[in-house]
Write a protein that holds these residues in place. Sequence first.
Motif, PDB file in Angstrom:
ATOM      1  N   THR A   1       0.843  -1.195   0.000  1.00 42.25           N
ATOM      2  CA  THR A   1       0.000   0.000   0.000  1.00 42.25           C
ATOM      3  C   THR A   1       0.880   1.247   0.000  1.00 42.25           C
ATOM      4  N   PRO A   2       1.274   1.725  -1.172  1.00 41.97           N
ATOM      5  CA  PRO A   2       2.064   2.957  -1.213  1.00 41.97           C
ATOM      6  C   PRO A   2       1.198   4.166  -0.817  1.00 41.97           C
ATOM      7  N   LEU A   3       1.863   5.229  -0.351  1.00 39.93           N
ATOM      8  CA  LEU A   3       1.131   6.445   0.035  1.00 39.93           C
ATOM      9  C   LEU A   3       0.268   6.961  -1.114  1.00 39.93           C
ATOM     10  N   SER A   4       0.762   6.790  -2.347  1.00 39.23           N
ATOM     11  CA  SER A   4       0.010   7.307  -3.500  1.00 39.23           C
ATOM     12  C   SER A   4      -1.364   6.631  -3.597  1.00 39.23           C
ATOM     13  N   LYS A   5      -1.425   5.347  -3.232  1.00 35.90           N
ATOM     14  CA  LYS A   5      -2.697   4.623  -3.277  1.00 35.90           C
ATOM     15  C   LYS A   5      -3.675   5.173  -2.229  1.00 35.90           C
ATOM     16  N   ILE A   6      -3.137   5.462  -1.048  1.00 32.39           N
ATOM     17  CA  ILE A   6      -3.975   6.037   0.014  1.00 32.39           C
ATOM     18  C   ILE A   6      -4.494   7.406  -0.437  1.00 32.39           C
TER      19      ILE A   6
END
Lengths: 188, 188
Positions: free
Chosen positions: A23-28
């Motif tokens: 879960t990369p920050l970009s996905k969040i």
Amino acid sequence: MDKREKIFEKALELFIAEGYDHTPLSKIANSMNFTKGGLHHYFKSKEDLLFFIHENRLKNDLIPILELSEQISDPEKRIVYFLKNYINKVLTKDASIRVLVHEINRLKPKHQEKIKDCWRRVFDLIHNALLEMEDLDKIKKMNKTFATFSLLGMCNWIFYWFDYSRKDSADELSDTCLDIFLEGIRKV
Amino acid sequence: MDKREKIFEKALELFIAEGYDHTPLSKIANSMNFTKGGLHHYFKSKEDLLFFIHENRLKNDLIPILELSEQISDPEKRIVYFLKNYINKVLTKDASIRVLVHEINRLKPKHQEKIKDCWRRVFDLIHNALLEMEDLDKIKKMNKTFATFSLLGMCNWIFYWFDYSRKDSADELSDTCLDIFLEGIRKV
């Protein structure tokens, strides 16, 4: 729930579903219609986010139970109150504790220490209650450190096997753990 | 110990000391004066290596205890034999089980299934013993699935807190767990 807490909840949901690593920050950010820069307004890194989520969950879910338990003068009732609530309201609430405990070694040492302070308080609550029960001649002679860890193990292992789609069994589960432990330590 | 097992032991040592994520295959190769290509003769990937290590440990440490336990006809003696040996010879042997259990979700689904088959056999050993004890009217009425997981939790949590520099306490630890559990389930 403020914006910060909304981010925590969404991130935790993704960590549970897809794993912390995946879960990369970009996905969040995408899932909340933020830019990655927008997220950075609230925390500096994914490690920071994980720590804040962990701290927030302990503050909202575990600390209130600890505080109420610590005020109960009878040591056996203290163990019963803590265990019932810890199992029913924390461990069987959702799978988040699985992620949080599993990823604790991703945290920086200073963050790990803060989290561990809280778990030491849990250990002390049980351990002190056992010392008091010993003074009252209510429990048999035993290693109280090992007994404390045995009880915590019974509880903490729950998140490895518990079926979170069947949360209505939480009450029977906490009763079973308490019954085995309290009868197991009692002086006969 | 053959060459393959020597690689397993060295890799596990590095995983314990530095973490699975921070131990690239090249580091394992270097520490054994292998080329990375030399290592590939024994397994195809780091995931393969982790699986073989896990399988090898179960085969050498856990399965022999399971097999001997399964031959004991008295259900209470079966639990005692298994628990004493599981705690004294597996859980408190070294910190490897911490790494292996922690990293189990790094394994491919088909590898995870093979490992889980072994843990299901552990669950069944305890659960069946409780069913037999119930038939013999030796234990009180209780949810035997939850009781089995409680006992396994007591045990499996050990690798999170046990001080592996003080292994001489293993006997007292397994006695404490057994005493709490067996007195806790006994019909009075």
